[in-house]
Design a protein around this motif. Structure first.
Motif, PDB file in Angstrom:
ATOM      1  N   PRO A  64       0.831  -1.195   0.000  1.00  0.00           N
ATOM      2  CA  PRO A  64       0.000   0.000   0.000  1.00  0.00           C
ATOM      3  C   PRO A  64       0.873   1.255   0.000  1.00  0.00           C
ATOM      4  N   HIS A  65       0.244   2.361  -0.217  1.00  0.00           N
ATOM      5  CA  HIS A  65       1.020   3.590  -0.347  1.00  0.00           C
ATOM      6  C   HIS A  65       1.853   3.877   0.882  1.00  0.00           C
ATOM      7  N   SER A  66       1.268   3.629   2.062  1.00  0.00           N
ATOM      8  CA  SER A  66       1.992   3.974   3.283  1.00  0.00           C
ATOM      9  C   SER A  66       3.319   3.226   3.353  1.00  0.00           C
ATOM     10  N   VAL A  67       3.395   2.047   2.732  1.00  0.00           N
ATOM     11  CA  VAL A  67       4.644   1.290   2.761  1.00  0.00           C
ATOM     12  C   VAL A  67       5.535   1.661   1.583  1.00  0.00           C
ATOM     13  N   SER A  68       4.934   1.725   0.396  1.00  0.00           N
ATOM     14  CA  SER A  68       5.787   1.968  -0.766  1.00  0.00           C
ATOM     15  C   SER A  68       6.378   3.369  -0.736  1.00  0.00           C
ATOM     16  N   SER A  69       5.774   4.268   0.031  1.00  0.00           N
ATOM     17  CA  SER A  69       6.366   5.601   0.115  1.00  0.00           C
ATOM     18  C   SER A  69       7.650   5.578   0.941  1.00  0.00           C
ATOM     19  N   LEU A  70       7.901   4.480   1.610  1.00  0.00           N
ATOM     20  CA  LEU A  70       9.146   4.369   2.366  1.00  0.00           C
ATOM     21  C   LEU A  70      10.294   3.901   1.491  1.00  0.00           C
ATOM     22  N   LEU A  71       9.965   3.501   0.265  1.00  0.00           N
ATOM     23  CA  LEU A  71      10.999   2.961  -0.615  1.00  0.00           C
ATOM     24  C   LEU A  71      11.333   3.948  -1.712  1.00  0.00           C
ATOM     25  N   CYS A  72      12.548   3.871  -2.164  1.00  0.00           N
ATOM     26  CA  CYS A  72      12.968   4.688  -3.302  1.00  0.00           C
ATOM     27  C   CYS A  72      13.313   3.700  -4.406  1.00  0.00           C
ATOM     28  N   ILE A  73      12.298   3.373  -5.223  1.00  0.00           N
ATOM     29  CA  ILE A  73      12.421   2.220  -6.121  1.00  0.00           C
ATOM     30  C   ILE A  73      13.017   2.615  -7.458  1.00  0.00           C
ATOM     31  N   GLU A  74      13.954   1.842  -7.900  1.00  0.00           N
ATOM     32  CA  GLU A  74      14.494   2.024  -9.243  1.00  0.00           C
ATOM     33  C   GLU A  74      14.354   0.708  -9.997  1.00  0.00           C
ATOM     34  N   LEU A  75      14.052   0.814 -11.279  1.00  0.00           N
ATOM     35  CA  LEU A  75      13.701  -0.378 -12.046  1.00  0.00           C
ATOM     36  C   LEU A  75      14.861  -0.844 -12.918  1.00  0.00           C
ATOM     37  N   PHE A  76      15.074  -2.157 -12.942  1.00  0.00           N
ATOM     38  CA  PHE A  76      16.096  -2.720 -13.821  1.00  0.00           C
ATOM     39  C   PHE A  76      15.474  -3.864 -14.600  1.00  0.00           C
TER      40      PHE A  76
END
Lengths: 437, 1044
Positions: free
Chosen positions: B593-605
C-alpha cells in the motif's frame, strides 16, 4: 505562543526548545505536559492518542520525552512479533540488559509483571516512566489480556508508569468485549493549510532564503492541497520539484522575488507530478533524471505501471486463459462453450438475468483443478499430451494448505491482462465469456 | 704457473694433432671402403661423431672455450674435405653439418674475451676453405659460420655494436646488416644476450629484427621482444608498448612460449596482457587470457594461497563486472575453496563406472567417457561465460546503483537529506523463467560481496512464511550466527539461562548493534579518520543488502511489516533492498500500500528477455563448428518446443543438451570419433574390428559404398586398413561440411530474415531446423523467399550482401574464402553500377513506362488485368537492366552456395558419429507423461516389471498380474457407474483361475480375496480412476474414458 508550554518542574530553556521543535502542535503538547505534571508526580495510567497518518503523534511524544529527558521506552508494535520482544524492550530501556535477560523463554504477562516489580523495588522510579506503543492497533491481534493489562499497568506493577498508545484508529474499535480501564483519549486533528505551509517552510534549502522557499511551498500547496493533505507526501513532492523550481534562478533568468515568472516556469511540471501523486512510480532519483531528459523526449524511463507486459510460455498462456474462463463462467455453461455438439440449449433458459450482469463485478469464483484442465485441453487447439511440465506448472500454484484432495483456485488477473494474453495466441476470449454473450 | 700454462698449451696442441690425424684416418677409410657409398657414408658419420664427442669432452665450455673452438675448426674442415666422397643420399650428412655449424656458432657467441689473432685467422681461413668446398657440393649449411668468419670478431661488427649501444644507425645500413646475418644467427645472439643478463640490449636487437620486413613470419622476434620488455620495463612503459598488439596474436605468442617450455615467460606475457585488458575494461579475449593466466599461475605457484593472493591483486585492477566474474570462475575452477580436490576424484570414478555400466560397446567406454566429460565441461564453462556476459549490463547498473546509494547516504546536500528516510530499492525484472534466476542471483551476490559490501543476505519466499522467520533468516545470513525465535520448542527450554545470553534475539536492533561493532572494528585500524571525514570514506559504512529472490511469492503482509520495521532503523543502518520480480513491476504496487511503498525509493532494472537469451545460446552453442557434437532436427525441435511451450528456461534447455550429449556418448560406440579433428583421426586408427563393422553397417556409409567402384567396394567391405584411411578422409570431410554449413546458413538468414512475412523464419534456429530436415532449396518457402529477394531494391540488397561479407570474413575454410572473394567482387560491381548508369541513361525505362501510362487511362477491371498481365509478359521478355542482370547473378551465386553447402546432415557420410537422433528418449526424459505411464503400467505390467509370467500377447492381462492391474482391466469393461459387487465377483473369478485351486472354491470370495480387492479399488481411487458416488448405493463412478 510559548506561554502554552509552561509547566512547573521543567527547565524554561528546554520547554522553549520543545516549543520550537513542535510547530502547530503547541495545544496538544501543552495538554500532554499538563497531563504529565511535574516529573516526579504520578500521571494518568494510560493515554490513547489518535489521529491520521502524519499528524505528528509520534513526533510530539518523541520530542517531549527526549528533550525533557524523561525515562521512557518506545516500542513499535509491528516489530514485536512476539510479546517477549515487547517485554524485553521495555525492561531493557528501564532497567538495563540484566533485567531483560531475566525473562524466561516465551514469557507470559505475569512473568513480565513479576520481574518489573522485582526491578522496581531495587530502583524505584524517581520520575514518571513512560511506555510509548506505536501502531497500537496491532495490540488487538495479540493475547486478549495484553491490552487491558497495559492500560492499568500502573496498578499492576505499583510503579509510577504511564502507557501511551498511538494509533490511527479511534478508541471505539479497540474496546474489548470484556471491558477494560478507559484510557484518556487525545485527538490530533489534521493540519490546516496554513499549518502545512508553516511546517513545510521549515525544511528550506540552505542556499536559498527562507522567503523564497516559503513562496515555493505556497505555490506547491496551491496546486496539491486539493488532492493531497498528507504531510509526508507533500514533503516528498516538495523535495522532488524544488530543483526544477530553482532552475531559472540558477540560469540567471529571474530574480528570487519574481514570483510570477517562477510560477509560470514550474506550473507544467507540477501538473505532471499531479498525475503521479501517491503512486511513487519512479524513485526520486529517477524522477530527477526524467525531469532532465524531458527536453529530449526520451521514453526510456517509464513508471512501474507502464511495464505490464508479461512474457509467458505458450501453454502457460492457455492455462491462464483456462483459469480465467473457469473463474468467470458458471460451471453449467461449460457444455455450451466447449462441446462441439452441445445440443440445443434454450437461450432464455441459458441466460439467467441476475447471473449475467454480475460475474465480472463479483470477481473470480473458485473452481476445482479438473475443471481447469478440462477447459485447458479443449481450448488449446493442438492435441497436447498431459505431460509433467504442464502438471508442474499447476503444482507450484498449490502452495496453500488447502485440502490436498480437491484444491480450488481463483484466477487473479484482470480482464485487460487476459485480453492482451489471448491476443498474442490469437484466441478470442470474449467469445467464450458468459458475461459478454 | 707459467710452467703449467705452457704445459696445458702443449697438451692442447697435441690433442688437436691427434684429432686431425684421426679424422684423416676416417676420411681415408671412407675413400677406400668397399661398402656401397650410402653405407660407407653412414658409417663415416657415426665414427665422426664419436671421435668428435670423445675429444670435445675433454674441455668444458665455460672454462676453456678456445681449445674447443680449435676442435670445431678442425672438425669442420676435415668434414668439408670428406664431403666430396660422401653419398648425397645419406640424410645424416646435412644434419651433422648443420649441428656442427650451430654448436660452433653458439660457442663463438659464448667466447668471453677477445680471440687471439692467430686462432681467429686460422678459423677465418679454414671456414672460408670449408665453405667453398661445401658450396661446390651444393650444401649451404656453413653460411652462418662463414658470415661470422668474415668479420673480425664475434661481436665487433660496427652496425651491431652501435645497435647494442642504442645508437641506431641508418635504416639501410641496419637492413643490410640484418640481411647479411640471417634470422637464425640473430635469434642465437638475442638468446645469448638474454642469458648474459643484458636483457635491454636483447630487447633493442629484437625490436630492430621484428621491424625488419624481411623477417616477417620468421623467428618470433616480436615475441622475444615482448618477453624482454616484460622482464625489464615498468608497468606504464609496458602498457604503452603493448597497447597496439591484438589479443589474438598475444594468445598465440603465449601458446608458443608455453610449448617451448618457457612457462615463466608465458605467465609474464599473459599477466601483462591481462592487466592491459583489465585496465582498459575490455572484454575482448579476456576470458581466454584469464584462463591461461590461471593455468600458468597454478603450475608455477604450488600453494593455493599464493594463487588467491595474485587473483586478488588482479581483481583490484578490474573495471568491469565481467572481469571479476571471470576471476571468480577461475578461482572456483582451480578448486581453491574448501574440500573440492579430495572428493572430486572419488566422484568421477563412480561416475565413470556408471557410464560404462550397461553402455553400448564397452571396449572404448573410457575414451568416450573422457570425451563426453571434456565436451560437457567446455560447453558448461562457455555457457556460464555467455550468461555472465549477457547479464553484464544489468549487473553493472545494479552495482552502480548500490554504490551510488551508499555514497549519497553520506553526502549532506539538501536533496539527499530530504530522501534520507527512504530505503533504496532496486526492482529487478527477470522474466518468468524462474529456474534461471538462481544463477543470476548467485553472480549478483558474488559481485556485491566482492566489490561493494560484505553484508549481503538473500531470502526466498518459501522459507519466510511469517515475519519472525523472515527476520531470522536475514539476521542469520548477515551475522553468521544462530538466532533464536521464541518458538515453543520444549527441548530447547531446558537449556540453561547462560545459553540464552549468547544466542541473539531476533530483532533489528540486535542487527544495528552488530553492525556498529563491525564497522567500528574496521575503522579502529585508522583511528581518527572517521572523525575528520565522516562522509568521505564509504567502505567504512558498507550498505546492508537484502535480496528478495521471488517477490511475488512473499506474503504481502510479512513484506509490509518488514519494510515498516526496516524504515524505523534506516538512520542507523544503511539498508538496501533488491526485489527479484518475475512478472511485471506493477506487482510492487499491488503488494504494497502507499503507506509502505512511500518508504521505498524504487528504481527499475529490466533484464534481457529469455527468448533473446536462448537465441544467443543457440548461436554460440549449436550454430558453431566448434563443438563436434550435434543435434539432429527432431531433437532440436523437442528441446525448442519445451522451451517455447512450457518453461522459457534456458537452463533447462542446456540441461537437455547435456542429456543428449550423455545419451549419445553412452549409446553410440562410434562416438569416439566425435571429437576434435586430430583426436578423431587418431581414434580412427585405434578402432577395433567390431567398431569397423559397425561403421560398415551405418546407413550413411552403406550409401557411400554403393556409389564407389566395384573394386573399391570390396576393399572397403573387407580391408580394415583401407577402411580406416577412408574413414579419416570422411571425418575430415564431415568437419569441412560443418565449417562451411554455418557461415552459409547465417548468410541465408541475413538475406531472408528481413523479407515480408518471413518465409524462412525470423530466427536463425528456424532456418536451421528447416535445413536439418531436408534439402532447403526444395522447400516452397525457399522459392518464395528467392522470388522476394529478386525484387529487392539496390541499396537494400547491397547492405544485405555487405552483411554476408562480414559473416564470411572471419571464416578460414578455403571454399568460404573463395566465396568471399566472389561476393566482394559482386559488391564492387554493384557499386560501379552507379557510375556506369550515370554515364548512359537507361533506355529500358522508356519502354516500361509507356504501358504504365496507358494503365492510368483505363479504368475497366478486365482491361486492367489484361494490361498487367501483358506488362508482366513484356517485362519478362524485355532486356534486363544491368542492375537486374547483376542482381540475378548475385542471387544465383547465393543459390549455388546454398545448394552446395546447406544439404541436410543426413546426406553426409558418417553423420551418425556426430549427430544425436533419438528425440523420443529426450522427450521421455525431459517431458514426462505420468498419466500415460501409469496407464501403460496398469494395462501391460510386463513393460515395467519384466517378469516372464506376465508376458501376454494382444494386450490382455494375464491372471498372475498384480491385483490392481486386474481390477483396472475389469473396470475398463464397465460403464459410467460400476457395481462394486459385480466387480468383486469378476475379480475373484480371475484370481482363482490364476491360483488353479480345486473347483469347489472356484470363483468364491474368501476374506483374503475380499481384502485384496478392496485394496486394489482404493488404490485405483487414489490414482484418480474412480470416485465414490452418491447416485447409487454400492456403486462407484468411473472417471477416465478412452486411452490417453
Amino acid at each position: 505562543m510559548t506561554s502554552l508550554l509552561r509547566q512547573p518542574g521543567y527547565e524554561e530553556e528546554r520547554l522553549q526548545r520543545v516549543a520550537e521543535l513542535l510547530p502547530c502542535r503547541e495545544v496538544q503538547a501543552g495538554l500532554l505536559l499538563s497531563l504529565m505534571g511535574k516529573p516526579q508526580q504520578y500521571s494518568y495510567p494510560s493515554v490513547f492518542i489518535y489521529g491520521h497518518q502524519a499528524s505528528g503523534k509520534s513526533h510530539v511524544i518523541h520530542v517531549l520525552l527526549k528533550e525533557l529527558e524523561l525515562p521512557h521506552a518506545t516500542v513499535s508494535c509491528v516489530e514485536c512479533v512476539s510479546v517477549a520482544l515487547l517485554f524485553e524492550q521495555v525492561l531493557l530501556s528501564f532497567f538495563g540488559c540484566d533485567a531483560a535477560s531475566l525473562l524466561p523463554r516465551s514469557p507470559s504477562l505475569s512473568d513480565f509483571v513479576r520481574i518489573y516489580r522485582q526491578q522496581r523495588s531495587q530502583s524505584p522510579a524517581k520520575q514518571t516512566r513512560y511506555i510509548v506503543m506505536e501502531k497500537a492497533e496491532l495490540l488487538r491481534d495479540t493475547d486478549a489480556n495484553l491490552l487491558p493489562a497495559l492500560l492499568r499497568l500502573q496498578e499492576l506493577v505499583e510503579d509510577n508508569v504511564t502507557v501511551i498508545l498511538l494509533s490511527e484508529i479511534v478508541w471505539d474499535k479497540f474496546r474489548p468485549n470484556t471491558g477494560c480501564f478507559e484510557p484518556l483519549l487525545l485527538h490530533f486533528p489534521d493540519y490546516s493549510k496554513g499549518e502545512l505551509q508553516q511546517i513545510l517552510s521549515q525544511d528550506r534549502h540552505p542556499s536559498y532564503s527562507a522567503e523564497f522557499y516559503a513562496s515555493y511551498i505556497n505555490i506547491l500547496l496551491g496546486v496539491f492541497y486539493s488532492v493531497c493533505r498528507d504531510l509526508r507526501e507533500l514533503r516528498h513532492l516538495a523535495a522532488l520539484n524544488f530543483s526544477k523550481f530553482c532552475e531559472p534562478l540558477a540560469e540567471g533568468k529571474v530574480k528570487e522575488t519574481d514570483t510570477h515568472k517562477l510560477w509560470r516556469n514550474i506550473e507544467p511540471h507540477l501538473k505532471k507530478a499531479m498525475q503521479t501523486v501517491y503512486l511513487r512510480e519512479v524513485s526520486s532519483l529517477q524522477w530527477e533524471q526524467m525531469q532532465q531528459m524531458e527536453e529530449k523526449e526520451s521514453g526510456a524511463l517509464r513508471g512501474l505501471s507502464a511495464h505490464t507486459h508479461v512474457e509467458l510460455p505458450y501453454y502457460s498462456k492457455f492455462l491462464l486463459i483456462a483459469a480465467y474462463l473457469a473463474s468467470y463462467n458458471p460451471a453449467r455453461t461449460d457444455k455450451r462453450f466447449f462441446l462441439k455438439h452441445h445440443g440445443k440449449i434454450r437461450k432464455t433458459n441459458f441466460l439467467k438475468k441476475n447471473e449475467k450482469t454480475s460475474n465480472h463485478l463479483l470477481g473470480p469464483k473458485p473452481f476445482p483443478l479438473d475443471r481447469l484442465l478440462a477447459i485447458f485441453y479443449s481450448v488449446v487447439d493442438s492435441r497436447v499430451a498431459p505431460t509433467a511440465s504442464i502438471f508442474s506448472q499447476l503444482l507450484t500454484k498449490v502452495s496453500h494448505d488447502d485440502q490436498l484432495d480437491a484444491p480450488k483456485y481463483k484466477c487473479a488477473v484482470s480482464m485487460d491482462f487476459i485480453c492482451a494474453i489471448s491476443r498474442t495466441v490469437s484466441f478470442d476470449i470474449v467469445k467464450y465469456l458468459y458475461d459478454f454473450l | 704457473m707459467a710452467e703449467g700454462e705452457t704445459e696445458k698449451e702443449y697438451d692442447t696442441r697435441k690433442a688437436i694433432e691427434e684429432l686431425r690425424e684421426r679424422f684423416q684416418g676416417l676420411t681415408t677409410a671412407l675413400k677406400e671402403s668397399s661398402q656401397s657409398s650410402l653405407e660407407a657414408s653412414l658409417h663415416f658419420c657415426q665414427e665422426f661423431c664419436q671421435v668428435l664427442v670423445e675429444h670435445a669432452g675433454r674441455w668444458k665450455t665455460d672454462e676453456d672455450p678456445l681449445p674447443l673452438l680449435e676442435v670445431y675448426t678442425v672438425a669442420i674442415l676435415s668434414f668439408a674435405k670428406a664431403v666430396s666422397c660422401l653419398s648425397s643420399e645419406c640424410e645424416n650428412v646435412p644434419l651433422l653439418l648443420e649441428k656442427l655449424a650451430l654448436s660452433c656458432a653458439e660457442l663463438l657467441l659464448l667466447l668471453p674475451q677477445h680471440v687471439p689473432g692467430a686462432l681467429w685467422e686460422e678459423f677465418q681461413s679454414s671456414m672460408k676453405l670449408a665453405h667453398s668446398l661445401l658450396q661446390e657440393s651444393g650444401s649451404t649449411q656453413l653460411c652462418l659460420l662463414s658470415v661470422l668468419a668474415q668479420q673480425d670478431g664475434v661481436w665487433s661488427n660496427t652496425t651491431l655494436s652501435s645497435i647494442l649501444s642504442n645508437q641506431i644507425p641508418q635504416t639501410e645500413q641496419v637492413h643490410a646488416y640484418l640481411e647479411l646475418e640471417g634470422a637464425t644467427l640473430l635469434n642465437m645472439r638475442i638468446k645469448h644476450l638474454i642469458k648474459m643478463d643484458s636483457v635491454d640490449k636483447a630487447a633493442v636487437l629484437a625490436k630492430i629484427c621484428s621491424e625488419y620486413p624481411g623477417y616477417e613470419g620468421k623467428g618470433n622476434f616480436k615475441q622475444t621482444y615482448l618477453l624482454c620488455i616484460c622482464m625489464t620495463k615498468s608497468q606504464e612503459q609496458l602498457m604503452e608498448e603493448i597497447a597496439s598488439i591484438d589479443c589474438k596474436d598475444a594468445l598465440e605468442m603465449i601458446c608458443n612460449l608455453e610449448s617451448d617450455g618457457d612457462e615463466k615467460g608465458a605467465l609474464c606475457l599473459c599477466s601483462a596482457f591481462l592487466k592491459r585488458q583489465l585496465l582498459q575494461g575490455d572484454v575482448y579475449c579476456a576470458w581466454e587470457l584469464t584462463l591461461f593466466w590461471s593455468k600458468l599461475l597454478m603450475r608455477l605457484e604450488s600453494s593455493a594461497d599464493a594463487f588467491l593472493g595474485h587473483s586478488k591483486e588482479m581483481a583490484l585492477l578490474c573495471r568491469s563486472v565481467c572481469h571479476i566474474l571471470f576471476l571468480i570462475k577461475v578461482i572456483q575452477n582451480e578448486g581453491c575453496f574448501v574440500f573440492k580436490p579430495s572428493c572430486k576424484k572419488k566422484k568421477t570414478v563412480s561416475l565413470e563406472d556408471h557410464f560404462s555400466h550397461g553402455c553400448e560397446g564397452a571396449e572404448n567406454s573410457e575414451t568416450r567417457f573422457k570425451l563426453c566429460q571434456d565436451l560437457w565441461d567446455k560447453i558448461k564453462s562457455d555457457t556460464e561465460v555467455l550468461q555472465d556476459e549477457l547479464n553484464r549490463k544489468i549487473l553493472d547498473s545494479l552495482l552502480d546503483f548500490t554504490r551510488k546509494c551508499s555514497s549519497t547516504r553520506q553526502h549532506i546536500d539538501w536533496a539527499s537529506q530530504m530522501r534520507a528516510s527512504e530505503i533504496p530499492t532496486a526492482a529487478l525484472v527477470l522474466g518468468v523463467n524462474v529456474p534461471d534466476h538462481d544463477m543470476t542471483f548467485q553472480s549478483l551476490s558474488d559481485l556485491l560481496l566482492h566489490s561493494v559490501t560484505p553484508h549481503v543476505a538473500s531470502v526466498q519466499a518459501k522459507e519466510c512464511g511469517a515475519l519472525k522467520h523472515l527476520m531470522k533468516r536475514v539476521l542469520e545470513r548477515l551475522m553468521d550466527t544462530v538466532v533464536t525465535v521464541d518458538d515453543e520448542e520444549e527441548e530447547e527450554a531446558e537449556q540453561t539461562s547462560t545459553q540464552l545470553h549468547k544466542s541473539v534475539h531476533c530483532s533489528l536492533s540486535t542487527l544495528c548493534d552488530w553492525y556498529n561493532t563491525k564497522t567500528k572494528k574496521s575503522s579502529t585500524s585508522t583511528p581518527g579518520k572517521k572523525r575528520c571525514s565522516p562522509g568521505g570514506d564509504d567502505p567504512q559504512q558498507p550498505p546492508v543488502v537484502i535480496i528478495f529472490k521471488d517477490l511475488e511469492a512473499f506474503n504481502p503482509r510479512v513484506l509490509q511489516d518488514f519494510i515498516l520495521i526496516c524504515s524505523r532503523y534506516i538512520e542507523r543502518l544503511p539498508l538496501m533492498f533488491i526485489f527479484g520480480i518475475a512478472t511485471s513491476p506493477s506487482t510492487i504496487q499491488h503488494m504494497l500500500p502507499h503507506s509502505v511503498s512511500s518508504l521505498l525509493c524504487i528504481e527499475l532494472f529490466q533484464s534481457l528477455s529469455c527468448t533473446q537469451h536462448l537465441a544467443t545460446v543457440i548461436d554460440k552453442l549449436i550454430l558453431t563448428p566448434q563443438f563436434p557434437f550435434k543435434l539432429n532436427g527432431k531433437v532440436m525441435q523437442v528441446l525448442i518446443s519445451i522451451f517455447l511451450y512450457h518453461d522459457f528456461s534456458v537452463r533447462n534447455f542446456i540441461k537437455g543438451v547435456q542429456l543428449a550429449l550423455l545419451e549419445h556418448f553412452h549409446s553410440q560406440p562410434l562416438s569416439v570419433l566425435c571429437c576434435r579433428k586430430k583426436e578423431a583421426v587418431l581414434n580412427v586408427m585405434q578402432l577395433s574390428h567390431r567398431n569397423l563393422e559397425r561403421i560398415r553397417h551405418l546407413p550413411s556409409f552403406k550409401r557411400y559404398v554403393e556409389k564407389q567402384e566395384p573394386q573399391e567396394q570390396v576393399n572397403l567391405l573387407t580391408d580394415d586398413t583401407r577402411l580406416k584411411v577412408v574413414c579419416q578422409k570422411l571425418i575430415k570431410g564431415l568437419r569441412k561440411y560443418h565449417k562451411n554449413y554455418y557461415p552459409v546458413l547465417r548468410c541465408l538468414h541475413t538475406l531472408t530474415s528481413s523479407l515480408p512475412r518471413y518465409p524462412l523464419g525470423k530466427q536463425v534456429r528456424e532456418l536451421h531446423l528447416i535445413c536439418l530436415e531436408k534439402h532447403v532449396w526444395e522447400n516452397e518457402d525457399y522459392q518464395t523467399a528467392m522470388k522476394l529477394l529478386k525484387m529487392l531494391a539496390k541499396d537494400e540488397l547491397i547492405t544485405l550482401l555487405q552483411r554476408c561479407v562480414e559473416i564470411l570474413q572471419p571464416v578460414k575454410s578455403k571454399k568460404m574464402k573463395a566465396a568471399l572473394v566472389q561476393l566482394k567482387d559482386l559488391l564492387t560491381r554493384f557499386k560501379q553500377l552507379d557510375t556506369v548508369a550515370a554515364e548512359t541513361p537507361p533506355c529500358a525505362e522508356d519502354c516500361i513506362t509507356s504501358p504504365v501510362k496507358d494503365l492510368q487511362k483505363k479504368t475497366d477491371l478486365f482491361q486492367l488485368q489484361k494490361t498487367l498481365l501483358e506488362m508482366n509478359e513484356s517485362r519478362r521478355a524485355k532486356k534486363l537492366s544491368p542492375f537486374e542482370v547483376l542482381r540475378n547473378e548475385a542471387l544465383e551465386f547465393i543459390d549455388s552456395l546454398v545448394k552446395s553447402h546447406l544439404s541436410p546432415p543426413e546426406s553426409q557420410t558418417l553423420n551418425e558419429v556426430c549427430y544425436y537422433t533419438s528425440s523420443a528418449t529426450v522427450r521421455r526424459h525431459l517431458n514426462a507423461t505420468p498419466r500415460t505411464s501409469i496407464q501403460a503400467a496398469l494395462s501391460s505390467p510386463y513393460y515395467y516389471l519384466q517378469n516372464e509370467s506376465l508376458k501376454t500377447e494382444d494386450g490382455s492381462v494375464s491372471n498372475a498380474a498384480p491385483d490392481i492391474c486386474i481390477a483396472y482391466k475389469l473396470h475398463l469393461e464397465c460403464g459410467r457407474l460400476i457395481n462394486l459387487y459385480d466387480w468383486l465377483e469378476a475379480y475373484a473369478t480371475v484370481v482363482s483361475a490364476a491360483e488353479g485351486n480345486n473347483p469347489d472354491s472356484f470363483g468364491k470370495v474368501d476374506e483374503v480375496k475380499h481384502a485384496r480387492f478392496i485394496q486394489a479399488v482404493s488404490e485405483l481411487e487414489f490414482l484418480g480412476f474412480i470416485k465414490s458416488t452418491k447416485q447409487k448405493t454400492d456403486h462407484v463412478a468411473r472417471l477416465t474414458w478412452g486411452g490417453c
